[in-house]
Design an enzyme around this catalytic site. Sequence first.
Site, PDB file in Angstrom:
ATOM      1  NE  ARG A  66     116.116  28.498 -35.306  1.00 23.36           N
ATOM      2  CZ  ARG A  66     116.326  27.768 -34.440  1.00 23.36           C
ATOM      3  NH1 ARG A  66     115.510  27.086 -33.913  1.00 23.36           N
ATOM      4  NH2 ARG A  66     117.555  28.019 -33.886  1.00 23.36           N
ATOM      5  CG  ASP A 307     121.908  20.234 -35.647  1.00 23.85           C
ATOM      6  OD1 ASP A 307     120.903  20.119 -35.763  1.00 23.85           O
ATOM      7  OD2 ASP A 307     122.358  19.947 -34.519  1.00 23.85           O
ATOM      8  CG  HIS A 311     120.011  31.032 -32.498  1.00 19.78           C
ATOM      9  ND1 HIS A 311     118.613  30.676 -31.898  1.00 19.78           N
ATOM     10  CD2 HIS A 311     120.712  30.075 -32.168  1.00 19.78           C
ATOM     11  CE1 HIS A 311     118.676  29.598 -31.425  1.00 19.78           C
ATOM     12  NE2 HIS A 311     119.818  29.049 -31.683  1.00 19.78           N
TER      13      HIS A 311
END
Lengths: 428, 336
Positions: A66, A307, A311
């Site tokens: 991120r 994977d 969030h």
Amino acid sequence: MSRIHIKGGRLIDPANDIDAITDLWIADGKVQAIGHAPDGFSADETINAEQLIVCPGLIDLSARIREPGQAHKATIASETAAAASAGITTLVCPPDTQPVIDSAAIVELIHLKARQANLSRLHMLGALTCNLDGELISQMLSLKNAGVVGMSNANKPVPNSLILRRAFEYACTHDLTVFIRPDDDGLSNTGCVHEGALASRLGLPGIPEAAETVAVARHLELIEQTGVKAHFSQLSTARAANMIARARHDGLKVTADVAVHHLYLTDIDIRDYNSACHLIPPLRSERDRDGLRDAVKRGVIDAICSDHQPHEPDAKQAPFPDTEPGLSGLDTLLPLVKRLADEKLLSLSEAIDRVTRSPANILGLEQGHLSVGAIADICILDPDMNWVVNSDNLNSAGHNTPFIGWEMHGRATRTLVNGQLIFSSDHD
Amino acid sequence: MSKVETQAQPTQPVTLRPGNIQLDPQGKLRHFLAIEGLPKAVLTKILDTAESFTNSEEKKFELLKGHTIANLFFEPSTRTRTTFELAAKRLSADVLNINISASSSSKGETLLDMLRNLEAMHIDMFVVRHGSSGAAHFIANHVPPHVSVLNAGDGSHEHPTQAMLDMFTIRQHKPDFPSLRVAIVGDLMHSRVARSQIHALNTLGVGELRVIAPQTLLPVGIEKMGVQVYQHLDEGIKDVDVIIMLRLQRERMHGAFIPSEHEYFKLYGMTEKRLALAKPDVIVMHPGPINRGVEMDSAVADGSHSVILQQVSNGIAVRMAAMAMAMRNPDGSSAS
């Protein structure tokens, strides 16, 4: 550099076909000896690994960290720390950061931040096309020189087959492996779940199996024609795995991985719009899950990844189609892979192989094994540690996992990168 | 390997459990989000309650006096919103209409924030229409125990009050569901009304349920929802007692799902001639608004078999019933 003696552990090193209780001696970032202490070795630190498993550090072929661009979700520091605590010593980051990894400058920036964090290793895939737009091929040579370990267009298909062909050819020129997450954009359309009876009942737009298989077929043709080294990422359908098996049988050298959650969950887990199960590629049918498991067992699927897509909580707090896809997977990769052995799908050595030697081979990295002289990236895990996944025991900044409430068996207790202890559990 | 709470390898068939959230511990309606998951008794009670309203001499009832209902419409709607508003007023509730454009509500936190704000205004019931499937479930999962949620249409998922007013209309004309053969015609792919109707008709024990549409407008796996699938209208409406026509959204007509309105009408448009293939006393329904000359001829829409306007007036009574049954007291117990 400290000199470490790992004592009395069960060493599992699939690359050398070792599964035995033995000792390891580490110095200068490398494995110095196995079984018998090198002459005159005096350890600065002795790690008691009795009742524990010692194996190569895990290599995760797909983890979003991120940063740059979405530091509100997670950072390089937070995710390399989470990886370290989960026995993962190498992360591979797809190029869809913001900005996209399509220039040497971004590669250097991420490397710099990873060096500052000084935890697990962070490798990158460079963008196959500029800004992942699928129009211009990227500066692969400078990306390679900056240190990317392969090329990928992440989750954005290259619609124009001519451009895809040229990108493959140019990757060939620079001996770069192309990582493909097979998806046909047109067929996926606005879908957010597996197309099937459940999607129809929930009124959610579906992603058909053919979105993956059509893309696999198209890519296989161009791989064969161009001779590019290619790897298929995060297969979600049994049919795609069978297509890879057939291509390999016909002599094409391609590899593939699966995200570990696709070996456990199906679309049924979405049930009443559980946004933690909003994933791309989507959770598919039981037949697919079983077919993928079988492909892992047969070695058609070479590697298993997390994977990982962390969030912030708000990203999952909305009506299902409006939530962001992806799960946080670093914390659960090791126990879920070990569980494949607990469930007798694989031997423990085979399970470890899928997250160590096999991904190392795909990436062309030296790690993934613990021969004498090998880089000492090591995971020590307690196979008998039982823990229930909950928000309090996740180390990733993202707590968006559908495995909340699952009982796991096994957790990393110590992690070494380059012979240095980067994580030590307070549980023991 | 033991698993805690979450099932790793579900083996049950594809069924949802919205009933868990829709019913209170006494089995009474708590939220009305979907037909799926509700037992026949609850559906029948909605119909009976609606009937008691239509049979009454009174036009206005004091049942929900002192309660406040907010119509939360994230999609434009005139008719549905109006009937909900009228239903609330006839039950003496205070009504608040809130229309939210899609652009200002694209983020989930805005939706949650908005709910928190409305809760602070002591709203007792939300009537929600939203473009995303699952929106009503999401809201129901985030309201306090004394607030209930009525789904006025979520994405392509369900539109339960519309289906219940259709059941009410069918029952007025043909009360014996097990003896009925019903056909639903048109855009089943995108229709939330159709999904609710299918669950309602099957729960009420309809004799035979057919769906008729070109393959482009049939959702994958619809045959697993308890229907017979037909792709040709003439074949599908043979000897049916009830025909439910679905609305075809204009944006789906050109090229993407069907080549043209003209071709659609030729294949699936309801005409008097085609109607003759059904039972002589067939009734024709449509949730409105009708695309005349696309879904049906005016002669059918306005003809003797059409019950379309009855559907509209029944909508008020059915929505009154759902509101009265789902309304909660401040302590969370059923107000009905």
